[in-house]
Motif scaffolding. Structure first.
Motif, PDB file in Angstrom:
ATOM      1  N   LYS A 166       0.840  -1.208   0.000  1.00 36.89           N
ATOM      2  CA  LYS A 166       0.000   0.000   0.000  1.00 36.89           C
ATOM      3  C   LYS A 166       0.873   1.257   0.000  1.00 36.89           C
ATOM      4  CE  LYS A 166      -4.092  -1.864   0.046  1.00 36.89           C
ATOM      5  NZ  LYS A 166      -5.054  -1.671  -1.043  1.00 36.89           N
ATOM      6  N   PHE A 167       1.949   1.261   0.801  1.00 39.13           N
ATOM      7  CA  PHE A 167       2.859   2.405   0.770  1.00 39.13           C
ATOM      8  C   PHE A 167       3.488   2.548  -0.616  1.00 39.13           C
ATOM      9  CE2 PHE A 167       3.306   2.311   5.579  1.00 39.13           C
ATOM     10  CZ  PHE A 167       2.821   3.599   5.771  1.00 39.13           C
ATOM     11  N   GLN A 168       3.889   1.430  -1.226  1.00 39.22           N
ATOM     12  CA  GLN A 168       4.484   1.485  -2.560  1.00 39.22           C
ATOM     13  C   GLN A 168       3.464   1.984  -3.584  1.00 39.22           C
ATOM     14  OE1 GLN A 168       7.654   1.106  -3.606  1.00 39.22           O
ATOM     15  NE2 GLN A 168       6.864   1.766  -5.587  1.00 39.22           N
ATOM     16  N   GLN A 169       2.252   1.488  -3.504  1.00 44.12           N
ATOM     17  CA  GLN A 169       1.183   1.910  -4.418  1.00 44.12           C
ATOM     18  C   GLN A 169       0.950   3.413  -4.325  1.00 44.12           C
ATOM     19  OE1 GLN A 169      -2.416  -0.411  -3.890  1.00 44.12           O
ATOM     20  NE2 GLN A 169      -3.680   1.322  -4.448  1.00 44.12           N
ATOM     21  N   ASP A 170       1.031   3.962  -3.118  1.00 47.41           N
ATOM     22  CA  ASP A 170       0.775   5.391  -2.895  1.00 47.41           C
ATOM     23  C   ASP A 170       2.042   6.242  -2.962  1.00 47.41           C
ATOM     24  OD1 ASP A 170      -1.941   4.935  -2.573  1.00 47.41           O
ATOM     25  OD2 ASP A 170      -1.819   4.770  -0.387  1.00 47.41           O
ATOM     26  N   LEU A 171       3.182   5.638  -3.287  1.00 49.64           N
ATOM     27  CA  LEU A 171       4.448   6.375  -3.296  1.00 49.64           C
ATOM     28  C   LEU A 171       4.392   7.648  -4.138  1.00 49.64           C
ATOM     29  CD1 LEU A 171       7.306   6.398  -2.131  1.00 49.64           C
ATOM     30  CD2 LEU A 171       8.034   4.993  -4.070  1.00 49.64           C
ATOM     31  N   PRO A 172       3.768   7.647  -5.323  1.00 54.70           N
ATOM     32  CA  PRO A 172       3.672   8.912  -6.083  1.00 54.70           C
ATOM     33  C   PRO A 172       2.940  10.017  -5.307  1.00 54.70           C
ATOM     34  CG  PRO A 172       3.170   7.054  -7.508  1.00 54.70           C
ATOM     35  CD  PRO A 172       3.253   6.514  -6.091  1.00 54.70           C
ATOM     36  N   GLN A 188      11.745  19.772  10.074  1.00 56.04           N
ATOM     37  CA  GLN A 188      12.634  20.221  11.148  1.00 56.04           C
ATOM     38  C   GLN A 188      12.959  19.093  12.136  1.00 56.04           C
ATOM     39  OE1 GLN A 188       9.756  22.200  10.240  1.00 56.04           O
ATOM     40  NE2 GLN A 188      11.225  23.140   8.824  1.00 56.04           N
ATOM     41  N   GLY A 189      12.479  17.870  11.850  1.00 59.57           N
ATOM     42  CA  GLY A 189      12.754  16.738  12.727  1.00 59.57           C
ATOM     43  C   GLY A 189      11.821  16.648  13.916  1.00 59.57           C
ATOM     44  N   ILE A 190      10.693  17.346  13.850  1.00 60.76           N
ATOM     45  CA  ILE A 190       9.711  17.336  14.940  1.00 60.76           C
ATOM     46  C   ILE A 190       8.653  16.273  14.651  1.00 60.76           C
ATOM     47  CG2 ILE A 190       8.021  18.714  16.228  1.00 60.76           C
ATOM     48  CD1 ILE A 190      10.964  19.636  16.540  1.00 60.76           C
ATOM     49  N   LEU A 191       8.361  15.453  15.643  1.00 60.88           N
ATOM     50  CA  LEU A 191       7.336  14.432  15.509  1.00 60.88           C
ATOM     51  C   LEU A 191       5.968  15.098  15.492  1.00 60.88           C
ATOM     52  CD1 LEU A 191       6.689  11.383  15.480  1.00 60.88           C
ATOM     53  CD2 LEU A 191       6.556  11.523  17.964  1.00 60.88           C
ATOM     54  N   ARG A 192       5.200  14.869  14.432  1.00 62.31           N
ATOM     55  CA  ARG A 192       3.897  15.532  14.280  1.00 62.31           C
ATOM     56  C   ARG A 192       2.701  14.599  14.403  1.00 62.31           C
ATOM     57  NH1 ARG A 192       4.824  20.567  15.649  1.00 62.31           N
ATOM     58  NH2 ARG A 192       6.577  21.424  14.489  1.00 62.31           N
ATOM     59  N   ALA A 193       2.881  13.295  14.190  1.00 63.79           N
ATOM     60  CA  ALA A 193       1.743  12.371  14.297  1.00 63.79           C
ATOM     61  C   ALA A 193       2.259  10.977  14.624  1.00 63.79           C
ATOM     62  CB  ALA A 193       0.943  12.338  13.001  1.00 63.79           C
ATOM     63  N   THR A 194       1.435  10.246  15.383  1.00 70.07           N
ATOM     64  CA  THR A 194       1.732   8.873  15.770  1.00 70.07           C
ATOM     65  C   THR A 194       0.523   8.009  15.440  1.00 70.07           C
ATOM     66  OG1 THR A 194       3.139   9.620  17.577  1.00 70.07           O
ATOM     67  CG2 THR A 194       2.298   7.389  17.731  1.00 70.07           C
ATOM     68  N   PHE A 195       0.773   6.827  14.897  1.00 74.50           N
ATOM     69  CA  PHE A 195      -0.287   5.872  14.576  1.00 74.50           C
ATOM     70  C   PHE A 195       0.057   4.552  15.269  1.00 74.50           C
ATOM     71  CE2 PHE A 195       0.297   8.793  11.104  1.00 74.50           C
ATOM     72  CZ  PHE A 195      -0.981   9.177  10.750  1.00 74.50           C
ATOM     73  N   THR A 196      -0.795   4.128  16.201  1.00 67.21           N
ATOM     74  CA  THR A 196      -0.528   2.883  16.920  1.00 67.21           C
ATOM     75  C   THR A 196      -1.575   1.809  16.645  1.00 67.21           C
ATOM     76  OG1 THR A 196      -1.688   3.704  18.871  1.00 67.21           O
ATOM     77  CG2 THR A 196       0.714   4.016  18.795  1.00 67.21           C
ATOM     78  N   ASP A 197      -2.727   2.172  16.177  1.00 65.38           N
ATOM     79  CA  ASP A 197      -3.785   1.205  15.874  1.00 65.38           C
ATOM     80  C   ASP A 197      -3.854   1.062  14.359  1.00 65.38           C
ATOM     81  OD1 ASP A 197      -5.870  -0.558  16.218  1.00 65.38           O
ATOM     82  OD2 ASP A 197      -7.388   1.010  16.462  1.00 65.38           O
ATOM     83  N   VAL A 198      -2.877   0.345  13.799  1.00 68.57           N
ATOM     84  CA  VAL A 198      -2.670   0.333  12.358  1.00 68.57           C
ATOM     85  C   VAL A 198      -3.391  -0.849  11.707  1.00 68.57           C
ATOM     86  CG1 VAL A 198      -0.921   0.088  10.565  1.00 68.57           C
ATOM     87  CG2 VAL A 198      -0.467   1.520  12.555  1.00 68.57           C
ATOM     88  N   ASN A 199      -4.203  -0.527  10.711  1.00 67.27           N
ATOM     89  CA  ASN A 199      -4.835  -1.524   9.852  1.00 67.27           C
ATOM     90  C   ASN A 199      -4.060  -1.492   8.534  1.00 67.27           C
ATOM     91  OD1 ASN A 199      -6.333  -2.820   7.889  1.00 67.27           O
ATOM     92  ND2 ASN A 199      -8.289  -1.987   8.560  1.00 67.27           N
ATOM     93  N   PRO A 200      -3.299  -2.535   8.206  1.00 68.07           N
ATOM     94  CA  PRO A 200      -2.444  -2.500   7.016  1.00 68.07           C
ATOM     95  C   PRO A 200      -3.164  -2.144   5.718  1.00 68.07           C
ATOM     96  CG  PRO A 200      -1.944  -4.446   8.317  1.00 68.07           C
ATOM     97  CD  PRO A 200      -3.160  -3.809   8.930  1.00 68.07           C
ATOM     98  N   ILE A 201      -4.436  -2.487   5.617  1.00 73.21           N
ATOM     99  CA  ILE A 201      -5.184  -2.226   4.386  1.00 73.21           C
ATOM    100  C   ILE A 201      -5.414  -0.729   4.195  1.00 73.21           C
ATOM    101  CG2 ILE A 201      -7.419  -2.542   3.238  1.00 73.21           C
ATOM    102  CD1 ILE A 201      -7.538  -5.310   4.608  1.00 73.21           C
ATOM    103  N   ALA A 202      -5.771  -0.014   5.244  1.00 70.39           N
ATOM    104  CA  ALA A 202      -6.160   1.390   5.126  1.00 70.39           C
ATOM    105  C   ALA A 202      -5.096   2.354   5.627  1.00 70.39           C
ATOM    106  CB  ALA A 202      -7.451   1.612   5.910  1.00 70.39           C
ATOM    107  N   HIS A 203      -3.993   1.841   6.133  1.00 69.69           N
ATOM    108  CA  HIS A 203      -3.037   2.698   6.828  1.00 69.69           C
ATOM    109  C   HIS A 203      -2.420   3.782   5.947  1.00 69.69           C
ATOM    110  CE1 HIS A 203      -0.394   4.091   9.864  1.00 69.69           C
ATOM    111  NE2 HIS A 203       0.700   3.662   9.252  1.00 69.69           N
ATOM    112  N   SER A 204      -1.980   3.444   4.759  1.00 75.52           N
ATOM    113  CA  SER A 204      -1.342   4.448   3.898  1.00 75.52           C
ATOM    114  C   SER A 204      -2.300   5.606   3.624  1.00 75.52           C
ATOM    115  CB  SER A 204      -0.873   3.817   2.584  1.00 75.52           C
ATOM    116  OG  SER A 204      -0.248   4.793   1.775  1.00 75.52           O
ATOM    117  N   ARG A 205      -3.556   5.284   3.361  1.00 76.60           N
ATOM    118  CA  ARG A 205      -4.570   6.336   3.144  1.00 76.60           C
ATOM    119  C   ARG A 205      -4.712   7.213   4.376  1.00 76.60           C
ATOM    120  NH1 ARG A 205      -8.953   2.810   0.912  1.00 76.60           N
ATOM    121  NH2 ARG A 205      -8.907   2.386   3.090  1.00 76.60           N
ATOM    122  N   GLU A 206      -4.728   6.582   5.545  1.00 75.88           N
ATOM    123  CA  GLU A 206      -4.845   7.297   6.812  1.00 75.88           C
ATOM    124  C   GLU A 206      -3.651   8.248   7.000  1.00 75.88           C
ATOM    125  OE1 GLU A 206      -5.543   5.980  11.446  1.00 75.88           O
ATOM    126  OE2 GLU A 206      -4.201   4.745  10.237  1.00 75.88           O
TER     127      GLU A 206
END
Length: 185
Positions: A85-91, A154-172
């Protein structure tokens, strides 16, 4: 050995494994440690990569948005689906001037085979001792947990995802990236 004896023993082993897993999951999650704090500098890292570039560091991404995702194991169904999914959305990530980097405890050789097998065009980092996964609160004993982080230029953490569904995660992640980048302009 009779078929009935074999099936009875197999069932006993499966039930024992399920009960053991139920007791290990809370303990394993506790091993993950504390997640890094949003709006603070992301934990630094330097890890070997499958790309042949030697090591990759957080500082290599200075001035760029970064999606840093942790996953348990190369070639497993959920991890393969998430990577695809990450590869599919890479563009789409490239349109956002955002890099993707995956991290697991697998070796660089395993990562190289996984990237070749799946046609992945982003680096996978080998956190074989779990130190970076621990720094990101994403360690489960011998595996990285399925967590993702968005780090700004700037190297600042802006978002965290811990409840990851592999199917929808890249979209999220893309949706949150849109929101974060719109807020910065």
């Amino acid at each position: 050995m009779s078929r009935r004896y074999f099936l009875t023993n197999l069932l006993a082993v499966c039930v024992s494994a399920i009960l053991l897993w139920g007791n290990l999951v809370p303990a394993a999650q506790a091993m993950g440690g504390k997640l890094p704090t949003i709006n603070q500098p992301a934990p630094t890292f330097t890890l070997p990569t499958n790309t042949g570039a030697g090591k990759v560091a957080l500082s290599d991404y200075a001035g760029k948005w970064l999606v840093l995702y942790f996953y348990p194991k190369d070639f497993t169904s959920g991890c393969t689906l998430e990577a695809r999914k990450f590869q599919q959305d890479l563009p789409k990530y490239q349109q956002h001037q955002t890099e993707i980097v995956g991290v697991s405890a697998d070796s660089i050789d395993s990562h190289a085979e996984f990237c070749d097998s799946e046609g992945l065009k982003f680096p996978l980092l080998a956190d074989t001792d779990g130190q970076v996964s621990k720094a990101y609160g994403s360690w489960m004993g011998i595996y990285s947990m399925r967590h993702s982080f968005i780090i700004d230029p700037q190297g600042i953490l802006r978002a965290t995802f811990t409840d990851v569904n592999p199917i929808a995660h890249s979209r999220e992640v893309l949706t949150e990236l849109d929101r974060l980048q719109a807020a910065k302009t």
